[in-house]
Design a protein around this motif. Structure first.
Motif, PDB file in Angstrom:
ATOM      1  N   ASP A 146       0.832  -1.210   0.000  1.00  0.00           N
ATOM      2  CA  ASP A 146       0.000   0.000   0.000  1.00  0.00           C
ATOM      3  C   ASP A 146       0.868   1.262   0.000  1.00  0.00           C
ATOM      4  O   ASP A 146       2.046   1.217   0.360  1.00  0.00           O
ATOM      5  N   ASP A 147       0.245   2.363  -0.316  1.00  0.00           N
ATOM      6  CA  ASP A 147       0.771   3.734  -0.144  1.00  0.00           C
ATOM      7  C   ASP A 147       1.767   4.203  -1.213  1.00  0.00           C
ATOM      8  O   ASP A 147       2.138   5.365  -1.234  1.00  0.00           O
ATOM      9  N   HIS A 188      -4.755   9.699   1.364  1.00  0.00           N
ATOM     10  CA  HIS A 188      -4.843   8.735   2.459  1.00  0.00           C
ATOM     11  C   HIS A 188      -5.872   9.152   3.499  1.00  0.00           C
ATOM     12  O   HIS A 188      -5.532   9.501   4.630  1.00  0.00           O
ATOM     13  N   HIS A 215       4.021  -2.071   3.088  1.00  0.00           N
ATOM     14  CA  HIS A 215       4.048  -0.733   2.482  1.00  0.00           C
ATOM     15  C   HIS A 215       5.409  -0.541   1.813  1.00  0.00           C
ATOM     16  O   HIS A 215       6.436  -0.624   2.498  1.00  0.00           O
ATOM     17  N   HIS A 247      -5.595   2.582  -3.861  1.00  0.00           N
ATOM     18  CA  HIS A 247      -5.653   2.853  -2.417  1.00  0.00           C
ATOM     19  C   HIS A 247      -6.371   4.191  -2.211  1.00  0.00           C
ATOM     20  O   HIS A 247      -6.252   4.812  -1.169  1.00  0.00           O
TER      21      HIS A 247
HETATM   22 ZN   LIG Z   1      -2.315   3.086   3.443  1.00  0.00          ZN
END
Ligand SMILES: [Zn+2]
Length: 240
Positions: A65-66, A120, A207, A116
């Protein structure tokens, strides 16, 4: 009746009894096996979950993620390529800006690209309209780079509500193993957590914006390959 005929008749009788007995056993076995696949609440997600557990394959999926990160994502892509491993990336729209080449590379390498969201934020706390717009914005951004609309969505913090129906055409993907790599930022700890807890069918959350997470992912791959695990993308894992 001659003695031999009598013996043959007895033999056939015993054989017939055996067949009846074995058929009975087989049917009760099949029934017992089937009951394992009956979901408790009839939810299709439950079926997936149960089937994955009983499939017998040692398949697992690494998810990141991210990202993308300008430094650590290319390092991870290199390591994955060396090992012939495919992963799933849930890209953050904000981080895609200026890193289109990395996203392209990711796609060309055979990884699955998911979303995603754009920024955020905890989507469940946003106005539904805003959340939908943010999801759509990232989908368009990714589609412009790889020519394909993302099908899989990992909401930040795993925060999701059924009201967010705007994304009904996307599959929401959560995870089974969370080594808290962002918090630990310690490759050894992360590897230990994954190797200790992983089971066939698991989705692992990482991540690719921390050097320690990239290091941990590659080390975990090396260890788990030796244990007979294979790495697949989440679409391969969730399909029966
Ligand atoms: Zn995230």
């Amino acid at each position: 009746m001659s003695k031999i005929r009598w013996k043959i008749a007895c033999l056939l009788f015993v054989l017939a009894l055996d067949i009846v007995f074995l058929r009975g056993m087989y049917h009760s076995y099949v029934q017992a096996k089937d009951t394992l696949f009956i979901p408790v609440n009839g939810d299709s997600e439950e079926i997936n979950e149960v089937r994955r557990q009983f499939s017998g394959d040692k398949q697992i999926a690494l998810t990141f993620d991210d990202g993308p990160d300008p430094v650590y994502t290319p390092r991870l892509l290199e390591g994955l390529k060396e090992r012939g491993v495919h992963a799933t990336f849930f890209l953050l729209g904000e981080n895609v800006e200026g890193k289109e080449a990395i996203v392209k590379q990711m796609y060309q390498d055979g990884h699955l690209i998911g979303s995603h969201g754009y920024s955020h934020v905890q989507m469940s706390k946003e106005e539904i309209k805003t959340a939908c717009e943010l999801i759509e914005e990232n989908n368009k951004k990714i589609e412009a780079i790889i020519g394909k609309r993302p099908q899989y969505l990992r909401p930040p913090y795993g925060a999701w509500t059924e009201e967010l129906e705007c994304t009904i055409d996307m599959t929401v993907v959560m995870w089974d193993i969370d080594p808290l790599d962002w918090k630990a930022q310690n490759a050894r700890k992360v590897v230990r957590h994954i190797v200790k807890n992983v089971e066939p069918g698991d989705i692992i959350l990482l991540h690719d914006v921390y050097p320690t997470s990239v290091e941990a992912a590659l080390e975990a791959i090396d260890t788990l390959i030796k244990q007979g695990y294979t790495f697949v993308t989440v679409d391969e894992l969730l399909v029966d």
